[in-house]
Design an enzyme around this catalytic site. Sequence first.
Site, short mmCIF file in Angstrom:
data_model
loop_
_atom_site.label_atom_id
_atom_site.label_comp_id
_atom_site.label_asym_id
_atom_site.label_seq_id
_atom_site.Cartn_x
_atom_site.Cartn_y
_atom_site.Cartn_z
N GLU A 87 -22.39 28.47 105.02
CA GLU A 87 -21.15 27.11 105.18
C GLU A 87 -22.06 26.11 104.69
O GLU A 87 -23.04 26.00 104.47
CB GLU A 87 -21.19 27.11 106.61
N ASN A 113 -14.56 25.17 101.88
CA ASN A 113 -14.82 24.74 102.20
C ASN A 113 -16.13 25.27 101.07
O ASN A 113 -17.05 24.78 100.67
CB ASN A 113 -15.74 24.76 103.36
N ASP A 171 -21.29 40.15 105.39
CA ASP A 171 -21.01 39.45 106.41
C ASP A 171 -20.50 40.43 108.10
O ASP A 171 -19.40 41.09 107.36
CB ASP A 171 -20.52 38.16 107.15
N HIS A 173 -17.77 27.61 100.46
CA HIS A 173 -18.54 28.44 101.57
C HIS A 173 -18.83 30.32 100.52
O HIS A 173 -17.84 30.85 99.60
CB HIS A 173 -19.06 29.55 103.11
C1 F6R Z 1 -15.65 37.36 103.74
C2 F6R Z 1 -16.46 36.32 103.47
C3 F6R Z 1 -16.12 34.98 103.27
C4 F6R Z 1 -14.53 34.87 102.24
C5 F6R Z 1 -14.14 33.45 102.48
C6 F6R Z 1 -12.67 33.73 101.57
O1 F6R Z 1 -16.87 38.62 103.69
O2 F6R Z 1 -17.88 36.53 102.89
O3 F6R Z 1 -17.16 34.29 102.14
O4 F6R Z 1 -14.91 35.18 101.24
O5 F6R Z 1 -13.97 32.91 103.64
O6 F6R Z 1 -11.88 34.27 102.58
P1 F6R Z 1 -10.59 34.29 101.63
O7 F6R Z 1 -10.27 35.87 101.30
O8 F6R Z 1 -9.99 34.90 103.50
O9 F6R Z 1 -9.69 33.24 102.05
#
Ligand code: F6R
Length: 253
Positions: free
Chosen positions: A155, A148, A77, A150
């Site tokens: 999401e 959450n 992403d 994702h």
């Molecule tokens: C990032 C991504 C997100 C993160 C998730 C956890 O490329 O795709 O799904 O893996 O938001 O974020 P952190 O690691 O900062 O807790």
Amino acid sequence: MNKTATPTTQVFPDSAAASQALAMEVVALIKSREAQGLPTVLGLATGGTPIQFYEALRKLHSAGEISFRTVTTFNLDEYLGLDRADPHSYWQFMHEQLFDHVDILPDNIHVPDGTIADSELEAYCRSYESSIVEAGGIDLQILGIGTNGHIGFNEPGAARDSRTRVVDLCEKTRNDNAVHFTEEQQVPTRAISMGCATILDAKRIALMAWGERKAATVQSALHGPITPELPASFLQEHPDTTYYLDKGSAGGS
Ligand code: F6R
């Protein structure tokens, strides 16, 4: 895809040990494919979770353990509206954490471009999907997990058959990620994200999660109902997924 296998979990004493183990898995994969004359396609994640994993890969590279010359990468992403030069862009993150330190060929790096005009986005997202297919599909997809549930920026509510597209970020995700931004530059509201189906097409998936704050989400993703309300639960339908956990995130599982 029918439910064929529950993801396996590997619990490590801490996130450093888990990150090292996953880095070793990547090295073994690249070497075994190289030995067969094959390239390796990695799907990569950003955020706080994979930082020690990228550090481990950098160290293995500088120790001469691994070359990235046969590796192609696709990031999950990118924030919409952020230029590649923006310090908060995932393009920058990936270069700082990995690409600038290893011998990957620049043409083999793919991070969604957050500056594409709205009118071009649909075609751009389709071409991102085609590039993955043309590269031979993702051999190993690295994931983190949002509090959450994702994966990527899929999401709650994301469809199981979703593909790379523009997504609106949830308030919770924007709050979680606000630590990386300043008052003046707030977390963008939209992103380009690979879809759930794109992720599930990967031959193998490794999801990392650290700390007690992720424990309940990990527990639901592994053992709760398979539902768009918790996109990581779709991984229950993937035949080869491993959760790399530390003691904190494994607390409830
Ligand atoms: C990032 C991504 C997100 C993160 C998730 C956890 O490329 O795709 O799904 O893996 O938001 O974020 P952190 O690691 O900062 O807790």
